[in-house]
Design an enzyme around this catalytic site. Structure first.
Site, PDB file in Angstrom:
ATOM      1  N   LYS A 203      43.183  28.037  42.191  1.00  0.00           N
ATOM      2  CA  LYS A 203      42.609  27.956  43.462  1.00  0.00           C
ATOM      3  C   LYS A 203      41.226  28.382  43.439  1.00  0.00           C
ATOM      4  O   LYS A 203      41.195  29.832  43.031  1.00  0.00           O
ATOM      5  CB  LYS A 203      43.510  28.146  44.560  1.00  0.00           C
ATOM      6  CG  LYS A 203      43.115  28.181  45.742  1.00  0.00           C
ATOM      7  CD  LYS A 203      43.184  26.478  46.396  1.00  0.00           C
ATOM      8  CE  LYS A 203      42.393  26.324  47.562  1.00  0.00           C
ATOM      9  NZ  LYS A 203      41.921  24.971  47.842  1.00  0.00           N
ATOM     10  N   HIS A 210      36.150  42.481  43.748  1.00  0.00           N
ATOM     11  CA  HIS A 210      36.785  42.748  42.754  1.00  0.00           C
ATOM     12  C   HIS A 210      37.241  44.092  42.806  1.00  0.00           C
ATOM     13  O   HIS A 210      36.451  45.030  42.762  1.00  0.00           O
ATOM     14  CB  HIS A 210      35.958  42.636  41.526  1.00  0.00           C
ATOM     15  CG  HIS A 210      36.323  43.142  40.069  1.00  0.00           C
ATOM     16  ND1 HIS A 210      36.298  42.248  39.048  1.00  0.00           N
ATOM     17  CD2 HIS A 210      37.000  44.281  39.811  1.00  0.00           C
ATOM     18  CE1 HIS A 210      36.918  42.928  37.963  1.00  0.00           C
ATOM     19  NE2 HIS A 210      37.414  44.254  38.461  1.00  0.00           N
ATOM     20  N   LYS A 239      29.545  44.450  35.254  1.00  0.00           N
ATOM     21  CA  LYS A 239      29.581  45.290  36.539  1.00  0.00           C
ATOM     22  C   LYS A 239      28.274  46.198  36.591  1.00  0.00           C
ATOM     23  O   LYS A 239      27.722  46.593  35.248  1.00  0.00           O
ATOM     24  CB  LYS A 239      30.494  46.245  36.410  1.00  0.00           C
ATOM     25  CG  LYS A 239      31.918  45.638  36.370  1.00  0.00           C
ATOM     26  CD  LYS A 239      33.278  46.424  36.231  1.00  0.00           C
ATOM     27  CE  LYS A 239      34.353  45.577  36.250  1.00  0.00           C
ATOM     28  NZ  LYS A 239      35.480  45.976  35.275  1.00  0.00           N
ATOM     29  N   GLU A 277      43.207  43.984  37.089  1.00  0.00           N
ATOM     30  CA  GLU A 277      42.356  43.799  38.072  1.00  0.00           C
ATOM     31  C   GLU A 277      42.735  42.876  38.966  1.00  0.00           C
ATOM     32  O   GLU A 277      43.717  41.917  38.680  1.00  0.00           O
ATOM     33  CB  GLU A 277      41.250  42.935  37.164  1.00  0.00           C
ATOM     34  CG  GLU A 277      40.445  43.671  36.212  1.00  0.00           C
ATOM     35  CD  GLU A 277      39.129  43.050  35.540  1.00  0.00           C
ATOM     36  OE1 GLU A 277      38.574  43.560  34.633  1.00  0.00           O
ATOM     37  OE2 GLU A 277      39.195  41.515  35.815  1.00  0.00           O
ATOM     38  N   ASN A 292      43.097  44.697  31.651  1.00  0.00           N
ATOM     39  CA  ASN A 292      42.463  45.171  30.521  1.00  0.00           C
ATOM     40  C   ASN A 292      43.169  46.296  29.854  1.00  0.00           C
ATOM     41  O   ASN A 292      43.405  47.302  30.511  1.00  0.00           O
ATOM     42  CB  ASN A 292      40.789  45.964  31.092  1.00  0.00           C
ATOM     43  CG  ASN A 292      40.328  44.620  31.632  1.00  0.00           C
ATOM     44  OD1 ASN A 292      40.147  43.623  31.438  1.00  0.00           O
ATOM     45  ND2 ASN A 292      39.540  44.993  32.965  1.00  0.00           N
ATOM     46  N   ARG A 294      42.854  48.835  27.621  1.00  0.00           N
ATOM     47  CA  ARG A 294      41.805  49.561  27.251  1.00  0.00           C
ATOM     48  C   ARG A 294      41.191  50.920  28.276  1.00  0.00           C
ATOM     49  O   ARG A 294      41.603  50.456  29.314  1.00  0.00           O
ATOM     50  CB  ARG A 294      40.399  49.135  26.633  1.00  0.00           C
ATOM     51  CG  ARG A 294      39.665  48.286  27.582  1.00  0.00           C
ATOM     52  CD  ARG A 294      38.569  47.847  27.300  1.00  0.00           C
ATOM     53  NE  ARG A 294      37.584  47.479  28.251  1.00  0.00           N
ATOM     54  CZ  ARG A 294      37.897  46.088  28.824  1.00  0.00           C
ATOM     55  NH1 ARG A 294      38.527  45.088  28.410  1.00  0.00           N
ATOM     56  NH2 ARG A 294      36.814  45.717  30.129  1.00  0.00           N
TER      57      ARG A 294
HETATM   58  C1  MV4 Z   1      37.535  33.857  40.217  1.00  0.00           C
HETATM   59  C2  MV4 Z   1      36.638  33.574  41.316  1.00  0.00           C
HETATM   60  C3  MV4 Z   1      37.097  33.018  42.480  1.00  0.00           C
HETATM   61  N1  MV4 Z   1      38.140  32.133  42.401  1.00  0.00           N
HETATM   62  N2  MV4 Z   1      38.824  33.140  40.197  1.00  0.00           N
HETATM   63  C4  MV4 Z   1      34.627  36.163  37.215  1.00  0.00           C
HETATM   64  C5  MV4 Z   1      35.061  36.979  36.369  1.00  0.00           C
HETATM   65  C6  MV4 Z   1      36.408  36.653  35.828  1.00  0.00           C
HETATM   66  N3  MV4 Z   1      37.229  37.672  35.266  1.00  0.00           N
HETATM   67  C7  MV4 Z   1      37.196  36.144  37.102  1.00  0.00           C
HETATM   68  N4  MV4 Z   1      36.022  35.649  38.027  1.00  0.00           N
HETATM   69  C8  MV4 Z   1      36.119  35.142  39.242  1.00  0.00           C
HETATM   70  N5  MV4 Z   1      37.348  34.529  39.385  1.00  0.00           N
HETATM   71  C9  MV4 Z   1      39.211  32.297  41.374  1.00  0.00           C
HETATM   72  N6  MV4 Z   1      40.270  31.602  41.440  1.00  0.00           N
HETATM   73  C10 MV4 Z   1      35.550  34.376  41.344  1.00  0.00           C
HETATM   74  C11 MV4 Z   1      35.471  35.314  40.216  1.00  0.00           C
HETATM   75  C12 MV4 Z   1      33.909  35.768  40.160  1.00  0.00           C
HETATM   76  C13 MV4 Z   1      34.074  37.295  40.072  1.00  0.00           C
HETATM   77  C14 MV4 Z   1      35.010  38.137  39.849  1.00  0.00           C
HETATM   78  C15 MV4 Z   1      35.064  39.327  39.792  1.00  0.00           C
HETATM   79  C16 MV4 Z   1      33.684  40.013  39.739  1.00  0.00           C
HETATM   80  C17 MV4 Z   1      32.673  39.288  40.069  1.00  0.00           C
HETATM   81  C18 MV4 Z   1      32.647  37.802  40.164  1.00  0.00           C
HETATM   82  C19 MV4 Z   1      31.492  36.935  40.389  1.00  0.00           C
HETATM   83  C20 MV4 Z   1      31.644  35.888  40.332  1.00  0.00           C
HETATM   84  C21 MV4 Z   1      32.803  34.967  40.586  1.00  0.00           C
END
Ligand code: MV4
Length: 504
Positions: A203, A210, A239, A277, A292, A294
């Site tokens: 979803k 984050h 980041k 995370e 993660n 590490r």
């Molecule tokens: C998502 C999301 C919205 N909904 N999953 C981006 C990196 C990856 N580790 C997971 N990410 C995301 N997953 C769902 N179901 C939005 C992101 C996302 C994001 C997440 C963490 C930090 C920055 C981001 C930037 C854009 C989108």
């Protein structure tokens, strides 16, 4: 118990030096490895011994397991610290170390396996009672099956690569009309990034935060969390700024997320330093995203507010020592880290390798610069262009922001282009200062962050973003459930209180 006396650091740049610094303090000898592009690099000069491992491309040097192990044996190292990136999350390397009788300073291979593949990690977490983003726990085989599943959980959805995280092979899908193209591109990107075209469905969460929890475990199952890091300031899944405490956590939410993170680590028999995370939605629901396995780039902010040395703890855990603490330390004060890159924000963040002709590094009270470079060094173009991490500590958030800006204003790097002004712009931005920036912040505010040449224009941009942030606050107050926002109830929510305190 085996005492570690010599550590091979299988990495380069600032993290190799970071690890060697702690080794030195513990009376442990250090061995560097380096590629042909890194002959004169700082990590080579910092180590007691150094070995050439191959040509510049990391595939042919820092990633060659056999060569790294050969150096470990030759040099008489009894342990390998992998840093982050490179071989740090490679379970087959952990097994190869074990076979060679060399201690891998990190989690067991089985814990990496349990978290490496994303659908397996999700299934493991559900089993353990950890909340995950609603979606599938197995790769979806056909586009027909995927479309049906998507309609069941409702659009928008996210297609994600099962083979790895970090935003690669990830596609947002609005509805049936854009499903097929997203499906194809997610699959092909997953294949080229991870050699695995498996894709699953989640979803889609709108504008999540984050927030990640640092965990630490010894070999006997004792596991603690060491509080959170707010990492919503990212661009293209990189980041840029990290801070702790997170401006959106209350003590209650911190305790809840910490408890869940410990549960996640215990479920995979984790050992050493790890990070769980989470995505946190606008209602402050939180969902496991990935783990993660590490030490992370941004670990210094955790070290600042806990007073712990995470690398020393990793080494002690690898030797078989028991965890020295059994509950989360109260966060003390506030810490912010900014990542200094050799890149040009005005040219779409193009890497800017080359010779640093002049370097002045910031200092003063409670300022830490984890750098991998020196004046006269040529930043090679083969690796990640991060040249240093600047982190600060102060009693309050507002003071930490002021201190980080002061430190950035002292930073002088000549000869190459850096993102230093851009970082200063982020720390000055009202949305950052206000503390409710989400993962859309840096992309959305990109034009206001570039630091326009015309000061009047950037003033206008800043004012516009202040208004924008104000509007967002108003909107949020209306959409949040009562008690969660200021929402008409006359109550000040804990989050608002935290934000108010932030401006002290
Ligand atoms: C998502 C999301 C919205 N909904 N999953 C981006 C990196 C990856 N580790 C997971 N990410 C995301 N997953 C769902 N179901 C939005 C992101 C996302 C994001 C997440 C963490 C930090 C920055 C981001 C930037 C854009 C989108």
């Amino acid at each position: 118990m085996p005492k570690i006396r010599k550590v091979l650091v299988a990495n380069r740049g600032e993290i190799a030096i970071r690890v060697m610094r702690t080794c030195k303090e513990l009376g442990i000898a250090t061995v560097a490895v380096f590629s042909e592009a890194d002959r004169s690099a700082l990590h080579v000069r910092t180590a007691d011994q150094a070995y050439l491992v191959g040509p510049p491309p990391s595939r042919e040097s820092y990633l060659v397991q056999e060569r790294i192990l050969e150096v470990a044996k030759q040099s008489g190292a009894d342990a390998i610290h992998p840093g982050y990136g490179f071989l740090s999350e490679n379970a087959s390397f952990v097994r190869a170390c074990e076979k060679a009788g060399i201690i891998f300073i990190g989690p067991p291979a089985a814990a990496m396996d349990a978290m490496g593949e994303k659908t397996r990690a999700r299934a493991n977490m559900i089993q353990a009672g950890v909340p995950v983003v609603p979606g599938s726990t197995e790769p979806i085989k056909t586009p027909e099956e995927a479309r049906e599943y998507a309609q069941q959980i409702g659009f928008p959805i996210m297609l994600k690569a099962a083979g790895g995280g970090g935003g690669k092979g990830m596609r947002r899908v609005e509805g049936l009309h854009d499903f097929d193209s997203a499906w194809r591109s997610a699959k092909s990107e997953a294949m080229s990034s991870f050699g695995n075209d498996s894709v699953y469905i989640e979803k889609y969460l709108e504008k999540p935060h984050h927030v990640e929890i640092q965990v630490f475990a010894d070999q006997y199952g004792n596991t603690v969390h060491l509080n959170e890091r707010e990492c919503s300031a990212q661009r293209r899944h990189q980041k840029v700024v990290e801070e702790t405490p997170s401006p959106i956590l209350t003590p209650e939410l911190r305790a809840k997320m910490g408890e869940v993170a410990v549960k996640a680590a215990k479920a995979v028999n984790y050992v050493g330093a790890g990070t769980v995370e989470f995505l946190v939605d606008v209602h402050r629901n939180f969902y496991f995203l990935e783990m993660n396995t590490r030490l992370q780039v941004e670990h210094p902010v955790t070290e600042w507010v806990t007073g712990l040395d995470l690398v020393a703890m990793q080494i002690r855990a690898a030797e078989g020592e028991k965890l020295p603490l059994f509950e989360a330390p109260e966060p003390r004060g506030h810490s912010i880290e900014v990542r200094v890159y050799a890149e040009d924000p005005a040219r779409n963040f193009m890497p800017s390798p080359g010779k640093i002709t002049h370097l002045r590094v910031p200092g003063g009270p409670n300022v830490r610069d984890d750098s991998g470079v020196f004046g006269g060094f040529t930043v090679p173009n083969f690796y990640d262009p991060m040249i240093s991490k600047l982190s600060v500590w102060a009693p309050t958030c507002a003071e930490a922001i002021a201190r980080a800006k002061r430190a950035l204003s002292e930073y002088v790097v000549k000869g190459i282009t850096t993102n230093i002004r851009y970082l200063h712009g982020i720390l000055s931005h009202p949305e950052f200062v206000g503390g409710d920036y989400d993962t859309s912040f840096l992309t959305r505010e990109h034009p206001t962050l570039l630091g326009d040449e015309d000061p009047q224009l950037s003033e206008v941009a800043m004012l516009a973003s202040t208004l924008h942030a104000f509007q967002r606050d108003q909107k949020r107050a209306k959409t949040l459930p009562s008690g969660a926002g200021a929402g008409g109830t006359g109550r000040i929510s804990p989050w608002r209180l935290a934000l108010k305190n932030r401006r002290r």
